[in-house]
Design a protein around this motif. Sequence first.
Motif, PDB file in Angstrom:
ATOM      1  N   PHE A 161      -0.280  -7.226  -6.866  1.00 62.42           N
ATOM      2  CA  PHE A 161      -0.955  -6.176  -6.094  1.00 62.42           C
ATOM      3  C   PHE A 161      -0.932  -6.530  -4.618  1.00 62.42           C
ATOM      4  O   PHE A 161      -0.917  -7.691  -4.238  1.00 62.42           O
ATOM      5  CB  PHE A 161      -2.395  -5.963  -6.577  1.00 62.42           C
ATOM      6  CG  PHE A 161      -3.289  -7.153  -6.411  1.00 62.42           C
ATOM      7  CD1 PHE A 161      -3.286  -8.188  -7.330  1.00 62.42           C
ATOM      8  CD2 PHE A 161      -4.157  -7.236  -5.332  1.00 62.42           C
ATOM      9  CE1 PHE A 161      -4.120  -9.290  -7.169  1.00 62.42           C
ATOM     10  CE2 PHE A 161      -4.995  -8.336  -5.169  1.00 62.42           C
ATOM     11  CZ  PHE A 161      -4.975  -9.358  -6.088  1.00 62.42           C
ATOM     12  N   GLU A 162      -0.908  -5.494  -3.804  1.00 67.18           N
ATOM     13  CA  GLU A 162      -0.875  -5.632  -2.355  1.00 67.18           C
ATOM     14  C   GLU A 162      -1.776  -4.575  -1.743  1.00 67.18           C
ATOM     15  O   GLU A 162      -1.757  -3.419  -2.183  1.00 67.18           O
ATOM     16  CB  GLU A 162       0.546  -5.421  -1.822  1.00 67.18           C
ATOM     17  CG  GLU A 162       1.402  -6.647  -1.796  1.00 67.18           C
ATOM     18  CD  GLU A 162       0.939  -7.692  -0.793  1.00 67.18           C
ATOM     19  OE1 GLU A 162       0.441  -7.312   0.285  1.00 67.18           O
ATOM     20  OE2 GLU A 162       1.068  -8.882  -1.092  1.00 67.18           O
TER      21      GLU A 162
ATOM     22  N   GLU B 130      -2.858  -2.377   1.642  1.00 68.77           N
ATOM     23  CA  GLU B 130      -2.388  -1.912   2.945  1.00 68.77           C
ATOM     24  C   GLU B 130      -3.574  -1.297   3.655  1.00 68.77           C
ATOM     25  O   GLU B 130      -4.073  -0.244   3.256  1.00 68.77           O
ATOM     26  CB  GLU B 130      -1.276  -0.875   2.770  1.00 68.77           C
ATOM     27  CG  GLU B 130      -0.683  -0.443   4.081  1.00 68.77           C
ATOM     28  CD  GLU B 130       0.004   0.925   3.967  1.00 68.77           C
ATOM     29  OE1 GLU B 130       0.872   1.199   4.795  1.00 68.77           O
ATOM     30  OE2 GLU B 130      -0.361   1.705   3.074  1.00 68.77           O
TER      31      GLU B 130
ATOM     32  N   TYR C  21      -1.677  -1.193  -3.821  1.00 69.80           N
ATOM     33  CA  TYR C  21      -0.541  -0.970  -4.720  1.00 69.80           C
ATOM     34  C   TYR C  21      -0.645  -2.000  -5.843  1.00 69.80           C
ATOM     35  O   TYR C  21      -0.816  -3.199  -5.586  1.00 69.80           O
ATOM     36  CB  TYR C  21       0.782  -1.126  -3.981  1.00 69.80           C
ATOM     37  CG  TYR C  21       0.949  -0.100  -2.879  1.00 69.80           C
ATOM     38  CD1 TYR C  21       1.484   1.156  -3.151  1.00 69.80           C
ATOM     39  CD2 TYR C  21       0.557  -0.377  -1.575  1.00 69.80           C
ATOM     40  CE1 TYR C  21       1.623   2.106  -2.148  1.00 69.80           C
ATOM     41  CE2 TYR C  21       0.693   0.564  -0.567  1.00 69.80           C
ATOM     42  CZ  TYR C  21       1.227   1.806  -0.862  1.00 69.80           C
ATOM     43  OH  TYR C  21       1.354   2.746   0.130  1.00 69.80           O
ATOM     44  N   VAL C  22      -0.556  -1.530  -7.052  1.00 74.66           N
ATOM     45  CA  VAL C  22      -0.678  -2.417  -8.209  1.00 74.66           C
ATOM     46  C   VAL C  22       0.528  -2.186  -9.116  1.00 74.66           C
ATOM     47  O   VAL C  22       0.883  -1.029  -9.401  1.00 74.66           O
ATOM     48  CB  VAL C  22      -1.974  -2.132  -8.996  1.00 74.66           C
ATOM     49  CG1 VAL C  22      -2.152  -3.155 -10.121  1.00 74.66           C
ATOM     50  CG2 VAL C  22      -3.186  -2.164  -8.078  1.00 74.66           C
TER      51      VAL C  22
ATOM     52  N   CYS D 213      -0.283   3.475  -6.970  1.00 77.75           N
ATOM     53  CA  CYS D 213      -0.927   3.473  -5.657  1.00 77.75           C
ATOM     54  C   CYS D 213      -2.377   3.908  -5.845  1.00 77.75           C
ATOM     55  O   CYS D 213      -2.639   5.005  -6.338  1.00 77.75           O
ATOM     56  CB  CYS D 213      -0.177   4.420  -4.722  1.00 77.75           C
ATOM     57  SG  CYS D 213      -0.970   4.596  -3.116  1.00 77.75           S
ATOM     58  N   LEU D 214      -3.296   3.045  -5.493  1.00 82.87           N
ATOM     59  CA  LEU D 214      -4.718   3.367  -5.599  1.00 82.87           C
ATOM     60  C   LEU D 214      -5.247   3.701  -4.203  1.00 82.87           C
ATOM     61  O   LEU D 214      -5.008   2.953  -3.256  1.00 82.87           O
ATOM     62  CB  LEU D 214      -5.500   2.191  -6.171  1.00 82.87           C
ATOM     63  CG  LEU D 214      -4.962   1.510  -7.433  1.00 82.87           C
ATOM     64  CD1 LEU D 214      -5.928   0.405  -7.877  1.00 82.87           C
ATOM     65  CD2 LEU D 214      -4.755   2.512  -8.549  1.00 82.87           C
TER      66      LEU D 214
END
Lengths: 109, 287
Positions: free
Chosen positions: A19-20, A22, A34-35, A45-46
Amino acid sequence: MTESGRRAARYRVGSAVAFESEIGSGADAVTRVYVASLPDGPLLCLEGPAALIWTEAVAVGDSSVAARVADAVGVSLDEVAQDVARFLDDLVDRGLLVDDRGAGSAGGG
Amino acid sequence: MTQPAPVPLSVRVRFAHAVVQLLADAHGLDVLHIKGEAIDPALAAPDRHGTDADVLVRPSHVALLLDGMRSHGWQMHNTFDTGSPFGHAAGMHHELWGYADVHRLFPGVTADPEDAFDLLWRDRASMPIAGVACWVPSLTGQVTILVLNAPRSGWGQSDLRTAWEAADPQRAADVRALVEALGAETAFAAATGDLDRHRGRRDYDLWRVITRGGTRVEEWQARIKAAPDRRAALRVALRAPLVNVDHLAHQLGRQPTRREVARALLDRARRGVREVASMARGRGAAR
Protein backbone atom coordinates in the motif's frame (compact mmCIF):
# COMPACT_ATOMS: atom_id res chain seq x y z
CA MET A 1 1.47 3.96 26.84
CA THR A 2 2.58 0.99 28.93
CA GLU A 3 2.52 -2.56 27.62
CA SER A 4 -0.36 -3.41 29.92
CA GLY A 5 -2.31 -0.36 28.76
CA ARG A 6 -1.91 -1.12 25.07
CA ARG A 7 -4.80 -2.90 23.45
CA ALA A 8 -3.95 -6.03 21.53
CA ALA A 9 -3.54 -5.48 17.82
CA ARG A 10 -6.38 -6.95 15.85
CA TYR A 11 -5.83 -5.95 12.26
CA ARG A 12 -2.68 -6.26 10.24
CA VAL A 13 -1.86 -5.91 6.59
CA GLY A 14 -2.07 -9.12 4.57
CA SER A 15 1.24 -10.82 3.89
CA ALA A 16 1.07 -10.25 0.12
CA VAL A 17 -0.36 -6.75 0.22
CA ALA A 18 1.33 -3.47 -0.63
CA PHE A 19 0.00 0.00 0.00
CA GLU A 20 1.03 3.56 -0.71
CA SER A 21 -0.44 6.85 0.43
CA GLU A 22 -0.60 9.93 -1.74
CA ILE A 23 -1.16 13.04 0.31
CA GLY A 24 -3.03 15.62 -1.71
CA SER A 25 -1.95 19.22 -1.82
CA GLY A 26 -3.74 22.35 -2.92
CA ALA A 27 -7.32 23.53 -2.53
CA ASP A 28 -9.01 20.51 -4.09
CA ALA A 29 -6.60 18.00 -2.59
CA VAL A 30 -7.69 14.43 -2.21
CA THR A 31 -5.63 12.09 -0.12
CA ARG A 32 -5.67 8.58 -1.47
CA VAL A 33 -4.39 5.24 -0.36
CA TYR A 34 -3.59 2.68 -3.02
CA VAL A 35 -3.80 -0.91 -1.84
CA ALA A 36 -2.80 -3.88 -3.92
CA SER A 37 -2.82 -7.62 -3.68
CA LEU A 38 0.49 -8.95 -4.94
CA PRO A 39 1.64 -10.17 -7.31
CA ASP A 40 -1.38 -10.02 -9.63
CA GLY A 41 -3.61 -7.28 -8.24
CA PRO A 42 -6.18 -5.92 -8.13
CA LEU A 43 -4.98 -2.45 -7.31
CA LEU A 44 -7.56 -0.47 -5.37
CA CYS A 45 -7.77 3.24 -4.74
CA LEU A 46 -9.23 4.29 -1.39
CA GLU A 47 -10.41 7.86 -0.99
CA GLY A 48 -11.94 9.88 1.83
CA PRO A 49 -13.48 7.77 4.61
CA ALA A 50 -12.20 4.55 2.99
CA ALA A 51 -8.63 5.87 3.11
CA LEU A 52 -9.16 7.04 6.69
CA ILE A 53 -10.43 3.65 7.86
CA TRP A 54 -7.54 1.84 6.17
CA THR A 55 -5.00 4.20 7.68
CA GLU A 56 -6.41 3.83 11.19
CA ALA A 57 -6.68 0.07 10.87
CA VAL A 58 -3.05 -0.19 9.75
CA ALA A 59 -1.68 2.37 12.21
CA VAL A 60 -3.61 1.32 15.31
CA GLY A 61 -4.78 -2.15 14.40
CA ASP A 62 -6.98 -2.61 17.42
CA SER A 63 -10.72 -2.45 17.99
CA SER A 64 -10.77 1.31 18.41
CA VAL A 65 -10.76 1.92 14.65
CA ALA A 66 -14.39 2.98 14.51
CA ALA A 67 -13.99 5.30 17.48
CA ARG A 68 -10.98 6.94 15.88
CA VAL A 69 -12.80 7.37 12.59
CA ALA A 70 -15.81 8.85 14.39
CA ASP A 71 -13.54 11.24 16.22
CA ALA A 72 -11.77 12.25 13.02
CA VAL A 73 -14.98 13.11 11.18
CA GLY A 74 -16.76 14.62 14.19
CA VAL A 75 -19.69 12.25 14.58
CA SER A 76 -20.74 9.84 17.28
CA LEU A 77 -19.45 6.30 17.36
CA ASP A 78 -22.99 4.96 16.97
CA GLU A 79 -23.35 6.74 13.65
CA VAL A 80 -20.34 5.09 12.02
CA ALA A 81 -19.65 1.87 13.91
CA GLN A 82 -21.71 -0.38 11.69
CA ASP A 83 -20.36 1.05 8.42
CA VAL A 84 -16.77 0.92 9.62
CA ALA A 85 -17.22 -2.68 10.74
CA ARG A 86 -18.73 -3.60 7.41
CA PHE A 87 -15.91 -1.93 5.51
CA LEU A 88 -13.24 -3.62 7.62
CA ASP A 89 -14.95 -6.96 7.05
CA ASP A 90 -14.81 -6.27 3.33
CA LEU A 91 -11.08 -5.54 3.52
CA VAL A 92 -10.59 -8.76 5.45
CA ASP A 93 -12.68 -10.72 2.93
CA ARG A 94 -10.51 -9.37 0.13
CA GLY A 95 -7.41 -10.55 1.97
CA LEU A 96 -6.07 -7.02 2.29
CA LEU A 97 -6.31 -7.03 6.06
CA VAL A 98 -6.00 -9.98 8.40
CA ASP A 99 -8.31 -10.06 11.40
CA ASP A 100 -6.42 -11.93 14.08
CA ARG A 101 -9.56 -12.41 16.12
CA GLY A 102 -11.39 -14.02 13.25
CA ALA A 103 -14.98 -13.16 12.35
CA GLY A 104 -16.97 -10.93 14.64
CA SER A 105 -17.73 -7.34 15.47
CA ALA A 106 -15.05 -5.39 13.66
CA GLY A 107 -15.06 -1.79 14.56
CA GLY A 108 -16.92 -1.46 17.77
CA GLY A 109 -15.05 0.94 20.01
CA MET B 1 -13.99 1.72 -2.47
CA THR B 2 -13.35 2.41 -6.12
CA GLN B 3 -11.58 0.57 -8.89
CA PRO B 4 -8.24 1.99 -10.01
CA ALA B 5 -8.14 5.70 -10.81
CA PRO B 6 -5.13 7.02 -12.70
CA VAL B 7 -2.32 5.95 -10.44
CA PRO B 8 0.67 8.29 -9.97
CA LEU B 9 3.77 6.91 -11.63
CA SER B 10 5.79 6.94 -8.43
CA VAL B 11 3.10 4.86 -6.71
CA ARG B 12 3.04 2.37 -9.57
CA VAL B 13 6.84 2.07 -9.50
CA ARG B 14 6.81 1.41 -5.78
CA PHE B 15 4.27 -1.36 -6.26
CA ALA B 16 6.46 -2.83 -8.99
CA HIS B 17 9.37 -2.98 -6.52
CA ALA B 18 7.10 -4.69 -3.99
CA VAL B 19 5.90 -7.24 -6.55
CA VAL B 20 9.44 -8.14 -7.59
CA GLN B 21 10.49 -8.59 -3.96
CA LEU B 22 7.48 -10.78 -3.28
CA LEU B 23 8.25 -12.98 -6.28
CA ALA B 24 11.91 -13.15 -5.27
CA ASP B 25 10.95 -14.21 -1.75
CA ALA B 26 8.53 -16.80 -3.09
CA HIS B 27 11.27 -18.40 -5.20
CA GLY B 28 14.22 -17.88 -2.82
CA LEU B 29 15.99 -15.42 -5.15
CA ASP B 30 18.41 -12.64 -4.22
CA VAL B 31 17.35 -9.21 -5.45
CA LEU B 32 18.61 -5.73 -4.59
CA HIS B 33 16.42 -2.72 -5.32
CA ILE B 34 18.43 0.14 -6.75
CA LYS B 35 17.96 3.73 -7.97
CA GLY B 36 14.72 5.69 -8.18
CA GLU B 37 12.21 4.83 -5.50
CA ALA B 38 14.70 2.57 -3.74
CA ILE B 39 17.19 5.32 -2.93
CA ASP B 40 17.55 6.14 0.74
CA PRO B 41 15.89 9.54 1.34
CA ALA B 42 19.19 10.85 2.73
CA LEU B 43 20.79 10.40 -0.70
CA ALA B 44 18.04 11.52 -3.06
CA ALA B 45 16.92 14.95 -4.14
CA PRO B 46 13.42 15.60 -2.75
CA ASP B 47 11.79 15.67 -6.17
CA ARG B 48 13.60 12.61 -7.50
CA HIS B 49 11.28 9.84 -8.64
CA GLY B 50 11.91 6.75 -10.70
CA THR B 51 10.03 5.96 -13.88
CA ASP B 52 10.57 2.23 -13.52
CA ALA B 53 11.57 -0.21 -10.82
CA ASP B 54 15.25 -1.08 -11.10
CA VAL B 55 16.44 -4.28 -9.51
CA LEU B 56 19.85 -5.91 -9.51
CA VAL B 57 19.53 -9.68 -9.40
CA ARG B 58 22.10 -12.30 -8.47
CA PRO B 59 23.19 -13.32 -11.99
CA SER B 60 22.55 -16.99 -11.38
CA HIS B 61 18.98 -16.12 -10.28
CA VAL B 62 18.04 -13.90 -13.21
CA ALA B 63 16.41 -16.57 -15.37
CA LEU B 64 14.29 -17.80 -12.48
CA LEU B 65 13.13 -14.30 -11.62
CA LEU B 66 12.21 -13.57 -15.23
CA ASP B 67 10.28 -16.85 -15.41
CA GLY B 68 8.47 -15.94 -12.20
CA MET B 69 7.60 -12.49 -13.52
CA ARG B 70 6.37 -13.89 -16.84
CA SER B 71 4.09 -16.31 -15.05
CA HIS B 72 2.44 -13.32 -13.37
CA GLY B 73 1.71 -11.27 -16.45
CA TRP B 74 5.01 -9.47 -17.04
CA GLN B 75 6.22 -9.20 -20.61
CA MET B 76 9.74 -8.51 -21.80
CA HIS B 77 9.94 -5.37 -23.93
CA ASN B 78 13.73 -5.15 -24.09
CA THR B 79 16.08 -8.10 -24.03
CA PHE B 80 19.50 -7.95 -22.43
CA ASP B 81 21.12 -7.80 -25.84
CA THR B 82 19.01 -5.00 -27.24
CA GLY B 83 18.38 -2.83 -24.17
CA SER B 84 21.66 -0.92 -24.02
CA PRO B 85 25.29 -1.02 -25.15
CA PHE B 86 26.11 -2.77 -21.87
CA GLY B 87 23.62 -5.61 -22.23
CA HIS B 88 23.00 -5.15 -18.54
CA ALA B 89 19.24 -5.17 -18.12
CA ALA B 90 16.06 -6.65 -19.49
CA GLY B 91 13.03 -4.38 -19.58
CA MET B 92 9.80 -5.89 -18.25
CA HIS B 93 6.30 -4.46 -18.38
CA HIS B 94 3.10 -5.29 -16.53
CA GLU B 95 -0.21 -3.69 -17.39
CA LEU B 96 -0.88 -2.89 -13.73
CA TRP B 97 2.58 -2.30 -12.26
CA GLY B 98 4.26 -0.61 -15.20
CA TYR B 99 7.94 -1.02 -16.00
CA ALA B 100 10.78 -2.84 -14.26
CA ASP B 101 14.41 -3.11 -15.33
CA VAL B 102 15.95 -6.41 -14.30
CA HIS B 103 19.72 -5.93 -14.09
CA ARG B 104 22.07 -8.88 -14.30
CA LEU B 105 25.04 -6.55 -13.84
CA PHE B 106 25.62 -2.84 -13.43
CA PRO B 107 27.25 -0.76 -16.19
CA GLY B 108 30.78 0.20 -15.28
CA VAL B 109 31.40 -2.79 -13.02
CA THR B 110 34.08 -5.03 -14.54
CA ALA B 111 34.41 -7.55 -11.71
CA ASP B 112 32.79 -10.94 -12.23
CA PRO B 113 29.03 -10.22 -12.01
CA GLU B 114 28.39 -12.88 -9.36
CA ASP B 115 31.30 -11.59 -7.23
CA ALA B 116 30.14 -8.01 -7.72
CA PHE B 117 26.64 -8.93 -6.60
CA ASP B 118 28.05 -10.62 -3.49
CA LEU B 119 29.96 -7.46 -2.60
CA LEU B 120 26.73 -5.46 -2.61
CA TRP B 121 24.59 -8.24 -1.11
CA ARG B 122 26.74 -8.88 1.96
CA ASP B 123 26.14 -5.36 3.35
CA ARG B 124 22.51 -5.07 2.26
CA ALA B 125 19.83 -3.30 4.26
CA SER B 126 16.08 -3.61 4.42
CA MET B 127 13.86 -0.77 3.26
CA PRO B 128 10.06 -0.76 3.19
CA ILE B 129 8.68 0.02 -0.25
CA ALA B 130 4.89 0.13 -0.49
CA GLY B 131 4.85 -1.56 2.90
CA VAL B 132 6.93 -4.52 1.72
CA ALA B 133 10.41 -5.14 3.15
CA CYS B 134 12.78 -4.84 0.17
CA TRP B 135 16.53 -5.46 0.13
CA VAL B 136 18.64 -2.49 -0.89
CA PRO B 137 22.43 -1.99 -0.99
CA SER B 138 24.11 -0.35 1.99
CA LEU B 139 24.35 3.46 1.89
CA THR B 140 27.89 3.07 0.55
CA GLY B 141 26.59 0.70 -2.12
CA GLN B 142 23.79 3.10 -3.03
CA VAL B 143 26.17 6.05 -3.37
CA THR B 144 28.43 3.92 -5.55
CA ILE B 145 25.59 2.89 -7.84
CA LEU B 146 24.29 6.45 -8.13
CA VAL B 147 27.74 7.73 -9.08
CA LEU B 148 28.30 4.94 -11.63
CA ASN B 149 24.86 5.63 -13.06
CA ALA B 150 25.33 9.39 -13.24
CA PRO B 151 26.89 9.62 -16.74
CA ARG B 152 23.90 7.81 -18.23
CA SER B 153 21.14 9.42 -16.17
CA GLY B 154 19.11 12.57 -16.49
CA TRP B 155 19.38 12.80 -12.71
CA GLY B 156 23.16 12.37 -12.86
CA GLN B 157 24.23 15.82 -11.76
CA SER B 158 21.61 15.93 -9.03
CA ASP B 159 22.67 12.49 -7.78
CA LEU B 160 26.33 13.48 -7.76
CA ARG B 161 25.52 16.50 -5.61
CA THR B 162 23.29 14.76 -3.08
CA ALA B 163 25.00 11.39 -2.90
CA TRP B 164 28.68 11.91 -3.68
CA GLU B 165 29.67 15.51 -3.11
CA ALA B 166 27.77 15.54 0.19
CA ALA B 167 29.45 12.35 1.42
CA ASP B 168 31.60 12.70 4.54
CA PRO B 169 35.27 11.61 4.31
CA GLN B 170 34.62 8.14 5.72
CA ARG B 171 31.75 7.48 3.31
CA ALA B 172 33.83 8.79 0.40
CA ALA B 173 36.68 6.45 1.35
CA ASP B 174 34.26 3.52 1.65
CA VAL B 175 32.81 4.31 -1.78
CA ARG B 176 36.26 4.47 -3.37
CA ALA B 177 37.16 1.12 -1.80
CA LEU B 178 33.96 -0.45 -3.12
CA VAL B 179 34.52 1.05 -6.57
CA GLU B 180 37.96 -0.56 -6.63
CA ALA B 181 36.60 -3.92 -5.46
CA LEU B 182 33.96 -3.74 -8.20
CA GLY B 183 36.56 -2.83 -10.81
CA ALA B 184 34.51 0.24 -11.65
CA GLU B 185 37.25 2.86 -11.61
CA THR B 186 36.73 3.98 -15.22
CA ALA B 187 32.99 4.55 -14.88
CA PHE B 188 33.55 6.27 -11.55
CA ALA B 189 36.10 8.55 -13.16
CA ALA B 190 33.72 9.27 -16.04
CA ALA B 191 31.14 10.41 -13.50
CA THR B 192 33.49 12.52 -11.44
CA GLY B 193 35.28 14.22 -14.36
CA ASP B 194 38.52 12.30 -14.10
CA LEU B 195 38.13 10.00 -17.08
CA ASP B 196 41.33 10.93 -18.91
CA ARG B 197 43.44 9.38 -16.15
CA HIS B 198 42.09 6.01 -17.30
CA ARG B 199 43.09 6.18 -20.97
CA GLY B 200 44.79 2.81 -20.85
CA ARG B 201 41.76 0.86 -19.65
CA ARG B 202 39.79 -1.24 -22.09
CA ASP B 203 36.49 0.45 -21.15
CA TYR B 204 37.89 3.99 -21.47
CA ASP B 205 36.61 4.53 -25.02
CA LEU B 206 33.11 3.35 -24.12
CA TRP B 207 32.82 5.81 -21.24
CA ARG B 208 34.32 8.54 -23.37
CA VAL B 209 31.61 8.00 -25.99
CA ILE B 210 28.93 7.87 -23.31
CA THR B 211 30.01 11.06 -21.58
CA ARG B 212 31.16 13.08 -24.58
CA GLY B 213 29.21 11.59 -27.45
CA GLY B 214 30.34 9.83 -30.57
CA THR B 215 29.15 8.21 -33.75
CA ARG B 216 27.40 4.86 -33.84
CA VAL B 217 30.53 3.28 -35.26
CA GLU B 218 32.68 4.73 -32.48
CA GLU B 219 30.24 3.35 -29.92
CA TRP B 220 30.35 -0.03 -31.63
CA GLN B 221 34.13 -0.09 -31.64
CA ALA B 222 34.21 0.99 -28.02
CA ARG B 223 31.82 -1.78 -27.02
CA ILE B 224 34.00 -4.38 -28.71
CA LYS B 225 37.10 -3.00 -27.03
CA ALA B 226 35.39 -2.97 -23.62
CA ALA B 227 34.32 -6.61 -23.82
CA PRO B 228 36.07 -8.67 -21.13
CA ASP B 229 37.33 -11.38 -23.49
CA ARG B 230 37.52 -12.29 -27.16
CA ARG B 231 34.36 -14.38 -27.09
CA ALA B 232 32.36 -11.51 -25.62
CA ALA B 233 33.92 -9.13 -28.11
CA LEU B 234 32.87 -11.41 -30.96
CA ARG B 235 29.29 -11.49 -29.71
CA VAL B 236 29.20 -7.69 -29.64
CA ALA B 237 30.80 -7.49 -33.04
CA LEU B 238 28.25 -9.84 -34.57
CA ARG B 239 25.28 -8.14 -32.98
CA ALA B 240 26.24 -4.54 -33.51
CA PRO B 241 25.22 -4.34 -37.18
CA LEU B 242 21.86 -6.00 -36.55
CA VAL B 243 18.67 -4.07 -36.13
CA ASN B 244 17.42 -3.38 -32.62
CA VAL B 245 14.03 -4.93 -33.24
CA ASP B 246 12.76 -3.95 -29.78
CA HIS B 247 13.62 -0.31 -30.40
CA LEU B 248 12.01 -0.44 -33.84
CA ALA B 249 8.86 -1.93 -32.33
CA HIS B 250 8.69 0.92 -29.83
CA GLN B 251 9.10 3.47 -32.60
CA LEU B 252 6.34 1.88 -34.65
CA GLY B 253 4.06 1.09 -31.73
CA ARG B 254 3.77 -2.53 -32.93
CA GLN B 255 5.92 -5.43 -33.93
CA PRO B 256 7.74 -4.56 -37.18
CA THR B 257 7.16 -6.65 -40.27
CA ARG B 258 10.06 -8.59 -41.79
CA ARG B 259 10.17 -6.04 -44.58
CA GLU B 260 10.50 -3.20 -42.02
CA VAL B 261 13.27 -5.03 -40.20
CA ALA B 262 15.08 -5.54 -43.49
CA ARG B 263 14.66 -1.88 -44.39
CA ALA B 264 15.98 -0.81 -40.97
CA LEU B 265 18.94 -3.17 -41.38
CA LEU B 266 19.80 -1.62 -44.72
CA ASP B 267 19.32 1.87 -43.32
CA ARG B 268 21.63 1.10 -40.41
CA ALA B 269 24.21 -0.39 -42.75
CA ARG B 270 24.09 2.74 -44.89
CA ARG B 271 24.51 4.96 -41.83
CA GLY B 272 27.49 2.87 -40.76
CA VAL B 273 29.11 3.38 -44.14
CA ARG B 274 28.51 7.12 -44.02
CA GLU B 275 29.98 7.39 -40.54
CA VAL B 276 33.10 5.51 -41.53
CA ALA B 277 33.49 7.79 -44.54
CA SER B 278 32.98 10.82 -42.34
CA MET B 279 35.60 9.66 -39.83
CA ALA B 280 38.03 8.94 -42.65
CA ARG B 281 37.49 12.45 -44.04
CA GLY B 282 37.93 13.90 -40.56
CA ARG B 283 41.25 12.15 -40.10
CA GLY B 284 42.38 13.23 -43.52
CA ALA B 285 41.51 16.84 -42.81
CA ALA B 286 43.37 16.74 -39.52
CA ARG B 287 46.60 15.66 -41.12
